[in-house]
Structure formats: C-alpha cells, structure tokens
Motif scaffolding. Structure first.
Motif, short mmCIF file in Angstrom:
data_model
loop_
_atom_site.label_atom_id
_atom_site.label_comp_id
_atom_site.label_asym_id
_atom_site.label_seq_id
_atom_site.Cartn_x
_atom_site.Cartn_y
_atom_site.Cartn_z
N ALA A 143 0.72 -1.21 -0.02
CA ALA A 143 -0.14 0.11 -0.07
C ALA A 143 0.68 1.17 -0.18
CB ALA A 143 -0.93 -0.21 1.24
N LEU A 144 1.72 1.18 0.87
CA LEU A 144 2.83 2.42 0.96
C LEU A 144 3.39 2.62 -0.39
CD1 LEU A 144 3.95 4.63 2.44
CD2 LEU A 144 5.57 3.18 3.47
N THR A 145 4.13 1.70 -1.17
CA THR A 145 4.46 1.58 -2.38
C THR A 145 3.53 2.08 -3.60
OG1 THR A 145 6.08 -0.16 -1.65
CG2 THR A 145 5.91 0.57 -4.01
N ARG A 146 2.51 1.81 -3.45
CA ARG A 146 1.39 2.05 -4.46
C ARG A 146 1.18 3.67 -4.06
NH1 ARG A 146 -1.00 -2.52 -3.27
NH2 ARG A 146 -2.38 -1.35 -1.83
N LEU A 147 0.99 4.21 -2.94
CA LEU A 147 0.57 5.50 -2.56
C LEU A 147 1.70 6.42 -2.91
CD1 LEU A 147 -1.11 7.74 -1.33
CD2 LEU A 147 0.02 7.02 1.09
N THR A 148 2.98 5.87 -2.68
CA THR A 148 4.16 6.70 -3.09
C THR A 148 4.21 6.93 -4.53
OG1 THR A 148 5.35 5.82 -1.06
CG2 THR A 148 6.75 6.88 -2.89
N GLY A 149 4.09 5.80 -5.32
CA GLY A 149 3.93 5.99 -6.84
C GLY A 149 2.92 6.90 -7.44
N ASP A 150 1.66 6.81 -6.73
CA ASP A 150 0.55 7.52 -7.16
C ASP A 150 0.82 8.96 -6.82
OD1 ASP A 150 -0.84 5.39 -7.78
OD2 ASP A 150 -2.12 5.22 -6.01
N VAL A 151 1.52 9.24 -5.66
CA VAL A 151 1.78 10.66 -5.36
C VAL A 151 2.80 11.22 -6.39
CG1 VAL A 151 2.47 12.31 -3.52
CG2 VAL A 151 0.94 10.66 -2.86
N GLU A 152 3.59 10.50 -6.55
CA GLU A 152 4.78 10.97 -7.34
C GLU A 152 4.18 11.10 -8.81
OE1 GLU A 152 7.83 7.80 -7.52
OE2 GLU A 152 8.63 8.61 -5.72
N ARG A 153 3.31 10.24 -9.24
CA ARG A 153 2.50 10.57 -10.53
C ARG A 153 1.82 11.83 -10.76
NH1 ARG A 153 2.97 5.30 -10.33
NH2 ARG A 153 1.11 5.12 -9.56
N LEU A 154 1.31 11.99 -9.63
CA LEU A 154 0.28 12.98 -9.48
C LEU A 154 1.13 14.47 -9.38
CD1 LEU A 154 -2.65 14.49 -8.78
CD2 LEU A 154 -1.81 14.27 -6.40
N PHE A 155 2.08 14.50 -8.67
CA PHE A 155 2.80 15.91 -8.61
C PHE A 155 3.65 15.98 -10.15
CE2 PHE A 155 2.08 15.62 -4.14
CZ PHE A 155 1.63 16.65 -4.16
N ALA A 156 4.26 14.92 -10.54
CA ALA A 156 4.78 14.95 -11.94
C ALA A 156 3.70 15.50 -13.05
CB ALA A 156 5.39 13.51 -12.42
N SER A 157 2.54 15.14 -13.01
CA SER A 157 1.57 15.74 -14.05
C SER A 157 1.35 17.11 -13.80
CB SER A 157 0.03 14.77 -13.75
OG SER A 157 -0.46 15.35 -12.41
N PHE A 158 1.59 17.78 -12.56
CA PHE A 158 1.30 19.12 -12.39
C PHE A 158 2.53 19.68 -12.73
CE2 PHE A 158 -0.76 18.05 -7.79
CZ PHE A 158 -1.91 17.83 -8.48
#
Length: 136
Positions: free
Chosen positions: A110-125
């Motif tokens: 879960a933490l790995t998925r969350l970290t990846g999701d947050v990284e992709r979110l901020f990269a899209s910004f």
C-alpha cells in the motif's frame, strides 16, 4: 397512566426469529480492499489523526485485533472499528478472520502504491503549462 403510543425507538427492537423476515447474506469477513481505490479516498483516510495513530500501531506489530488497538489508543471500540473500515476501504489496511476476532494488518504494497501515485500526481502538475496571468 396515559398511553401515548409507541416510543420513537420501538422500531429498533429486534424481531424474534419466528417473526423476522429473510436475512441478508453477510459480506465475507475476509474480503480484500477494492482494487480501484482513488487517491482522494486515500488522502481522506490519512487526513484524520486517529487513523494515523491506528496505522502507526499496526506498523509496530504484524497483526492486531480491534481490541488490541483500543488498548493502545484513547478511543472507544466503535470509533476504532469505524476508522478501520475507512482505512480498509482506502486499501491501506487488510483484514483476516481469526475465530471470533478479525485481525488487521497493514496492506502489503500500500505504501509503495501510494508513493508511486503521489509521484505521478505531482509529476503531472509539473508537466502542465502554467496558466497565463489574468489582467484586469
């Protein structure tokens, strides 16, 4: 004595098995968290201090039942149960049946998925062009 009719909570009384209608089937006790958890749901789950404390308590052990968590936290059992349900729905906590007790654990990955999701979110910004300034 004056009878004023049924009390407002009379509808909450349990029916006897003879008068009760068919029961709904119970959900499986060990069902997994939904695979399509949205990032806002995870952020909402992480946005409450009690849920962060529950995650910290679960991180300190392999598994714990709700009663174990209640002993470690200044919260009522019903409150801990509600918070665990939110954490499970967000995919952060898993559950398995153990007799009469349900044992909760941090969901692997879960933490790995969350970290990846947050990284992709901020990269899209960062990839989006900045809006033009508005001149009045």
């Amino acid at each position: 004595k004056v009878f004023l009719g049924p009390l407002p909570f009379d509808h909450m009384r349990r029916e006897s098995p003879e008068t009760a209608g068919p029961r709904r089937p119970r959900a499986a006790a060990c069902c997994s968290a939904p695979a399509d958890v949205d990032l806002p749901d995870v952020f909402k789950a992480l946005g409450h201090p009690a849920r962060l404390e529950i995650l910290q308590a679960l991180a300190a052990c392999d598994t714990a039942c709700c009663g174990d968590l209640v002993k470690r936290l200044p919260l009522a059992q019903s409150t801990v149960s509600q918070h665990l349900a939110v954490l499970r729905a967000a995919g952060l906590v898993g559950m398995r049946g153990d007799g009469r007790c349900c044992r909760y654990h941090l969901e692997p990955g879960a933490l790995t998925r969350l970290t990846g999701d947050v990284e992709r979110l901020f990269a899209s910004f960062l990839r989006q062009p900045a809006p033009a300034p508005h001149l009045n």
